[in-house]
Design a protein around this motif. Structure first.
Motif, PDB file in Angstrom:
ATOM      1  N   ILE A  31       0.842  -1.206  -0.028  1.00  0.00           N
ATOM      2  CA  ILE A  31      -0.110  -0.075  -0.003  1.00  0.00           C
ATOM      3  C   ILE A  31       0.901   1.123   0.048  1.00  0.00           C
ATOM      4  CG2 ILE A  31      -1.765   1.293   1.335  1.00  0.00           C
ATOM      5  CD1 ILE A  31      -2.683  -1.322   2.386  1.00  0.00           C
ATOM      6  N   HIS A  32       0.622   2.420  -0.712  1.00  0.00           N
ATOM      7  CA  HIS A  32       1.227   3.675  -0.720  1.00  0.00           C
ATOM      8  C   HIS A  32       0.089   4.657  -0.790  1.00  0.00           C
ATOM      9  CE1 HIS A  32       4.768   1.770  -2.716  1.00  0.00           C
ATOM     10  NE2 HIS A  32       4.061   0.895  -3.157  1.00  0.00           N
ATOM     11  N   SER A  33       0.279   5.761  -0.680  1.00  0.00           N
ATOM     12  CA  SER A  33      -0.784   6.892  -0.388  1.00  0.00           C
ATOM     13  C   SER A  33      -0.185   7.958  -1.229  1.00  0.00           C
ATOM     14  CB  SER A  33      -1.029   6.993   1.167  1.00  0.00           C
ATOM     15  OG  SER A  33      -2.077   7.899   1.262  1.00  0.00           O
ATOM     16  N   TYR A  74       3.831  13.399  -1.943  1.00  0.00           N
ATOM     17  CA  TYR A  74       4.376  12.584  -1.107  1.00  0.00           C
ATOM     18  C   TYR A  74       3.743  11.179  -1.124  1.00  0.00           C
ATOM     19  CZ  TYR A  74       6.476  16.808   0.680  1.00  0.00           C
ATOM     20  OH  TYR A  74       7.215  18.030   0.809  1.00  0.00           O
ATOM     21  N   CYS A  75       4.523  10.099  -0.706  1.00  0.00           N
ATOM     22  CA  CYS A  75       3.862   8.954  -0.337  1.00  0.00           C
ATOM     23  C   CYS A  75       3.596   8.890   1.059  1.00  0.00           C
ATOM     24  CB  CYS A  75       4.673   7.734  -0.781  1.00  0.00           C
ATOM     25  SG  CYS A  75       3.925   6.164  -0.181  1.00  0.00           S
ATOM     26  N   ALA A  76       2.562   8.918   1.614  1.00  0.00           N
ATOM     27  CA  ALA A  76       2.037   9.021   2.967  1.00  0.00           C
ATOM     28  C   ALA A  76       1.530   7.745   3.648  1.00  0.00           C
ATOM     29  CB  ALA A  76       0.723   9.780   3.026  1.00  0.00           C
ATOM     30  N   GLU A  77       2.477   6.411   3.174  1.00  0.00           N
ATOM     31  CA  GLU A  77       2.112   5.035   3.612  1.00  0.00           C
ATOM     32  C   GLU A  77       3.586   4.686   4.093  1.00  0.00           C
ATOM     33  OE1 GLU A  77      -1.383   3.806   4.604  1.00  0.00           O
ATOM     34  OE2 GLU A  77       0.263   2.948   6.099  1.00  0.00           O
ATOM     35  N   TYR A  78       3.765   4.028   4.866  1.00  0.00           N
ATOM     36  CA  TYR A  78       5.040   3.670   4.928  1.00  0.00           C
ATOM     37  C   TYR A  78       5.282   2.186   3.937  1.00  0.00           C
ATOM     38  CZ  TYR A  78       9.535   1.463   6.507  1.00  0.00           C
ATOM     39  OH  TYR A  78      10.789   1.089   6.284  1.00  0.00           O
ATOM     40  N   CYS A  79       6.111   2.099   3.101  1.00  0.00           N
ATOM     41  CA  CYS A  79       6.021   0.950   2.035  1.00  0.00           C
ATOM     42  C   CYS A  79       7.287   0.720   2.051  1.00  0.00           C
ATOM     43  CB  CYS A  79       5.638   1.785   0.767  1.00  0.00           C
ATOM     44  SG  CYS A  79       6.621   3.025   0.247  1.00  0.00           S
ATOM     45  N   GLY A  80       8.348   0.659   2.969  1.00  0.00           N
ATOM     46  CA  GLY A  80       9.449   0.087   2.879  1.00  0.00           C
ATOM     47  C   GLY A  80      10.849   1.173   2.745  1.00  0.00           C
ATOM     48  N   ARG A 125      12.534   2.730   0.747  1.00  0.00           N
ATOM     49  CA  ARG A 125      12.644   4.116   0.070  1.00  0.00           C
ATOM     50  C   ARG A 125      11.467   4.898   0.053  1.00  0.00           C
ATOM     51  NH1 ARG A 125      17.667   3.959  -2.852  1.00  0.00           N
ATOM     52  NH2 ARG A 125      16.983   5.888  -4.000  1.00  0.00           N
ATOM     53  N   HIS A 126      10.638   4.528   1.134  1.00  0.00           N
ATOM     54  CA  HIS A 126       9.411   5.248   1.241  1.00  0.00           C
ATOM     55  C   HIS A 126       9.880   6.774   1.125  1.00  0.00           C
ATOM     56  CE1 HIS A 126       6.008   6.846   3.491  1.00  0.00           C
ATOM     57  NE2 HIS A 126       6.716   7.384   4.258  1.00  0.00           N
ATOM     58  N   SER A 127      10.686   7.197   1.950  1.00  0.00           N
ATOM     59  CA  SER A 127      10.545   8.601   1.950  1.00  0.00           C
ATOM     60  C   SER A 127      11.193   9.268   0.661  1.00  0.00           C
ATOM     61  CB  SER A 127      11.904   9.074   3.204  1.00  0.00           C
ATOM     62  OG  SER A 127      13.087   8.537   2.836  1.00  0.00           O
ATOM     63  N   GLN A 128      11.662   8.536  -0.219  1.00  0.00           N
ATOM     64  CA  GLN A 128      12.141   8.968  -1.333  1.00  0.00           C
ATOM     65  C   GLN A 128      11.045   8.892  -2.657  1.00  0.00           C
ATOM     66  OE1 GLN A 128      16.244   7.052  -1.778  1.00  0.00           O
ATOM     67  NE2 GLN A 128      15.733   7.952   0.410  1.00  0.00           N
ATOM     68  N   MET A 129       9.923   8.531  -2.315  1.00  0.00           N
ATOM     69  CA  MET A 129       8.825   8.468  -3.188  1.00  0.00           C
ATOM     70  C   MET A 129       8.253   9.666  -3.418  1.00  0.00           C
ATOM     71  SD  MET A 129       6.473   5.175  -2.985  1.00  0.00           S
ATOM     72  CE  MET A 129       5.233   5.395  -4.371  1.00  0.00           C
ATOM     73  N   ARG A 130       9.027  10.564  -3.849  1.00  0.00           N
ATOM     74  CA  ARG A 130       8.423  12.157  -4.060  1.00  0.00           C
ATOM     75  C   ARG A 130       8.382  12.594  -5.455  1.00  0.00           C
ATOM     76  NH1 ARG A 130      12.724  14.342   0.204  1.00  0.00           N
ATOM     77  NH2 ARG A 130      13.844  13.539  -1.469  1.00  0.00           N
TER      78      ARG A 130
HETATM   79 CU1  CUA Z   1       5.131   4.385  -1.229  1.00  0.00          CU
HETATM   80 CU2  CUA Z   1       5.514   4.987   1.218  1.00  0.00          CU
END
Ligand code: CUA
Length: 329
Positions: free
Chosen positions: A154-156, A189-195, A197-202
């Protein structure tokens, strides 16, 4: 840094920049609730301290006398909060319905989230990568269809300036919409922790004029047919987010680097060696768990890659491999 940030923002402005029509009701509701919370906190806390002081034990003989029932008080402190809560509920619920139901829209864009990439697909089949951003015309309702591959997580999809956030869930389509009110760039931003590189899903929403939007659509359409295969493959590589995990400069990332791979001998995690030919590339894309390169983990998501896109990717990987000898002058 902090000082310039403070200097540029008004002290009372707690919300991100305004970019969509939703700010018209989200922002006042936020400030109403914030101010109400402060008033209640100070009021209730103040009363508490005052009564603690006023009714403190004054001498040894000071004994508490039991409190009495007070109907008026009971009704007042039940009805007033109920009224406030209902008022907030109706305000928020009407806004939520507005956010759920897209206005009459003419543009629908598919946003595909995957570990760790955003891919944007436009009505005419044109695509843009996480780096290019999501390109939309100003003052037009845009419906966003959100998806993520079945094998993913899941991503957001979160655009603070638009006040929208919607999950992308494997196995189902989600929708959201917005109408951007001014030309400019707004962070995604991705607002669902997804592993990892979550913080780089920008990425960014680029709100442009209608003319600029159509110019982009025309230019980006049919690149698979119009560009030379290796160049088209380079675009596919960016759009599908391959670059997130696979460098083309020889550095190991989440996945192995992909330059100088085509035509080389690859050692797999079980010790076997395989030749990196067209079939190896195809299998690695379609069934990434089957052959794991030694030293890496089984982390790759199965992306939706068409035949044409696959051919283009293979052409691109050939073009960046010193082991590939075909077609070279
Ligand atoms: Cu995709 Cu967090």
């Amino acid at each position: 840094m902090m000082m310039t940030l403070l200097a540029e923002t008004q002290w009372w402005n707690w919300l991100p920049q305004k970019g969509s029509t939703f700010t018209q009701w989200v922002d006042p509701l936020f400030y109403f609730e914030l101010i109400l919370s402060v008033v209640l906190f100070v009021g209730i806390g103040g009363c508490m301290f005052y009564f603690v002081w006023k009714y403190r034990r004054k001498n040894q003989d000071d004994k508490p006398h039991g409190s009495h029932h007070n109907n008026t008080l009971e009704i007042v402190w039940s009805v007033i909060p109920l009224g406030i809560v209902m008022f907030i509920f109706v305000w928020g619920f009407r806004g939520m319905l507005d956010m759920t139901q897209p206005e009459d829209y003419s543009t629908e864009i598919v946003v595909t989230a995957s570990r760790w990439n955003w891919q944007f697909t436009y009505p005419n089949g044109a695509q843009s990568s996480m780096e290019d951003g999501l390109i939309v015309p100003v003052n037009q309702p845009i419906r966003i269809v959100l998806k993520t591959p079945l094998t993913d997580v899941i991503h957001s999809f979160y655009v603070p300036a638009f006040r929208i956030k919607k999950d992308a869930v494997p196995g189902r389509y989600n929708e959201t919409w917005f109408k951007a009110t001014s030309i400019g760039d707004y962070p995604i931003y991705c607002a669902e922790y997804c592993g990892q590189r979550h913080s780089q899903m920008r990425s960014k929403v680029h709100v442009v004029s209608e003319d600029e939007y159509y110019a982009f659509l025309t230019k980006a359409a049919n690149f698979l047919d119009n560009d030379p295969p290796a160049e088209a493959g380079k675009k596919v590589f960016a759009i599908k987010g391959c670059a997130t995990c696979h460098s083309v400069e020889g550095k190991a990332g989440t996945g192995p680097p992909l330059n100088d791979v085509f035509g080389s001998t690859v050692t797999l995690s079980d010790g076997t060696q395989v030749m990196a030919d067209e079939n190896y590339i195809m299998n690695s894309v379609k069934n990434p768990s089957a052959q794991i390169v030694a030293g890496f983990q089984d982390q790759m998501t199965v992306l939706d890659v068409s035949e044409k896109e696959l051919d283009a990717l293979i052409a691109y990987l050939k073009s960046i491999s010193k082991h590939y000898v075909g077609n070279k002058e």
